[in-house]
Design an enzyme around this catalytic site. Structure first.
Site, PDB file in Angstrom:
ATOM      1  N   ASP A 156      37.475  35.594  41.318  1.00 42.75           N
ATOM      2  CA  ASP A 156      37.473  36.955  40.769  1.00 42.75           C
ATOM      3  C   ASP A 156      38.881  37.312  40.325  1.00 42.75           C
ATOM      4  O   ASP A 156      39.865  37.046  41.029  1.00 42.75           O
ATOM      5  CB  ASP A 156      36.997  37.947  41.834  1.00 42.75           C
ATOM      6  CG  ASP A 156      36.849  39.354  41.264  1.00 42.75           C
ATOM      7  OD1 ASP A 156      35.800  39.636  40.667  1.00 42.75           O
ATOM      8  OD2 ASP A 156      37.792  40.154  41.409  1.00 42.75           O
ATOM      9  N   ASN A 164      42.109  46.009  31.499  1.00 46.29           N
ATOM     10  CA  ASN A 164      41.370  46.635  30.399  1.00 46.29           C
ATOM     11  C   ASN A 164      41.867  48.038  30.100  1.00 46.29           C
ATOM     12  O   ASN A 164      42.027  48.427  28.932  1.00 46.29           O
ATOM     13  CB  ASN A 164      39.876  46.685  30.739  1.00 46.29           C
ATOM     14  CG  ASN A 164      39.189  45.336  30.555  1.00 46.29           C
ATOM     15  OD1 ASN A 164      39.553  44.568  29.681  1.00 46.29           O
ATOM     16  ND2 ASN A 164      38.200  45.064  31.392  1.00 46.29           N
ATOM     17  N   ASP A 173      39.398  40.465  26.978  1.00 44.66           N
ATOM     18  CA  ASP A 173      38.578  39.322  26.580  1.00 44.66           C
ATOM     19  C   ASP A 173      39.415  38.052  26.450  1.00 44.66           C
ATOM     20  O   ASP A 173      38.993  36.965  26.864  1.00 44.66           O
ATOM     21  CB  ASP A 173      37.888  39.610  25.249  1.00 44.66           C
ATOM     22  CG  ASP A 173      36.771  40.646  25.370  1.00 44.66           C
ATOM     23  OD1 ASP A 173      36.380  40.952  26.519  1.00 44.66           O
ATOM     24  OD2 ASP A 173      36.306  41.134  24.327  1.00 44.66           O
ATOM     25  N   GLU A 199      34.006  39.765  35.554  1.00 38.49           N
ATOM     26  CA  GLU A 199      35.222  38.955  35.670  1.00 38.49           C
ATOM     27  C   GLU A 199      35.126  37.950  36.822  1.00 38.49           C
ATOM     28  O   GLU A 199      36.143  37.459  37.314  1.00 38.49           O
ATOM     29  CB  GLU A 199      36.444  39.859  35.866  1.00 38.49           C
ATOM     30  CG  GLU A 199      36.451  40.659  37.154  1.00 38.49           C
ATOM     31  CD  GLU A 199      35.809  42.016  37.032  1.00 38.49           C
ATOM     32  OE1 GLU A 199      36.143  42.895  37.849  1.00 38.49           O
ATOM     33  OE2 GLU A 199      34.964  42.210  36.122  1.00 38.49           O
TER      34      GLU A 199
END
Length: 310
Positions: A156, A164, A173, A199
């Protein structure tokens, strides 16, 4: 061999499974395409006449194959093209026609392979998707050919929401794509990376002992930590946490349907341990106790309490 026998052999017969047979419409709404061409009937009624119109029968098989391919039924389309090739070979038709059909068969096979590959890949990162992960884990457990066992590492990204929020989703991305590239380095034979969701990713490491699995997971964590993320955008820093669950060969061979799910749950619990113990760490279990790998082992206390924050 009579022409009728040859032509009969050339027609692809429906399989025993109704679901695989696109021509029997008693249970489906799909259109029925006749397999009995007029040329075959004519030949059956006049057995002493010259062979039936092979070109028409070949054309019929080609049209059926095109219809099947347009529906994504590549296996059945391939069977009809093979039937046409059998007819061409048996009746001695000019050689350039078989070559045309061979090219068509190759095209269908490529399209089928590409469609299958797309169905098991994550569109953003090109890693395998959850569908492939679930099936492959079941196959690995059922195979019982893993001398040293099977390791599953749940990965993770730490504080990814902040990435973000601070740098935007396009940068996010690109981070996910680069992380996958780093995770896929140095995998053992048969190993792969799959996107678990959001993620989160899973590294599947077959045929490795616990120590090797821990070393591979720690090396992946270090590659992500030391990658020059500022080359993507100034101020960016990315780390990952990993929960590693290893099953020795004796337990892998005990192949129950719940075995892969149970191992993923163990990896998930260890991932939470890594998060709660400061993130940017690999957590694994040894003799019933959670441990941290690498540099984190010497400077942090291990917390096994599961929390919801990531």
């Amino acid at each position: 061999m009579t022409a009728v026998a040859v032509l009969g052999r050339g027609v692809a017969k429906p399989g025993p499974d109704q679901r695989d047979n696109p021509w029997q419409d008693n249970r489906t709404s799909e259109p029925t395409v006749p397999l009995r061409h007029p040329a075959i009937t004519e030949r059956a009624e006049h057995p002493d006449d010259p062979p039936a119109d092979t070109a028409n029968l070949i054309s019929l098989h080609e049209e059926i194959a095109a219809l099947l391919a347009s529906r994504g039924q590549y296996r059945q389309a391939y069977q009809h093209l093979r039937s046409a090739l059998d007819l061409i070979t048996e009746l001695g038709t000019a050689p350039q026609i078989p070559e045309q059909f061979r090219r068509e068969v190759d095209r269908l096979r490529r399209e089928h392979a590409e469609a299958h590959e797309q169905s098991i890949r994550d569109s953003l990162t090109a890693s395998y998707n959850r569908r492939y992960l679930d099936q492959r884990l079941v196959d690995l457990v059922a195979g019982q050919g893993l001398a040293d066992g099977l390791a599953v590492a749940l990965v993770d990204l730490d504080w990814f929401k902040q990435v973000n929020d601070t740098f935007g989703h396009l940068v996010g991305d690109r981070v996910l794509q680069r992380v996958v590239e780093l995770l896929q380095e140095g995998l053992p034979d048969g190993g792969f990376c799959a996107r678990y969701g959001g993620e989160e990713f899973v590294l599947v490491l077959p045929g490795v002992d616990r120590r090797t699995a821990v070393d591979l997971a720690e090396a992946a964590r270090a590659r992500v930590e030391h990658f020059p993320w500022s080359s993507l955008v100034l101020g960016l820093r990315v780390t990952i946490s990993i929960g590693l669950a290893h099953q020795p060969a004796i337990r892998v061979a005990d192949n129950t349907p719940a075995a892969p799910e149970r191992q993923l749950r163990e990896a998930d619990a260890l991932l939470y341990t890594a998060k709660q113990s400061g993130r940017n760490a690999v957590a694994y279990q040894l003799d019933g106790t959670a441990h941290l790998a690498g540099a984190a082992a010497g400077r942090r206390a291990v917390s096994a309490h599961r929390v919801s924050a990531r």
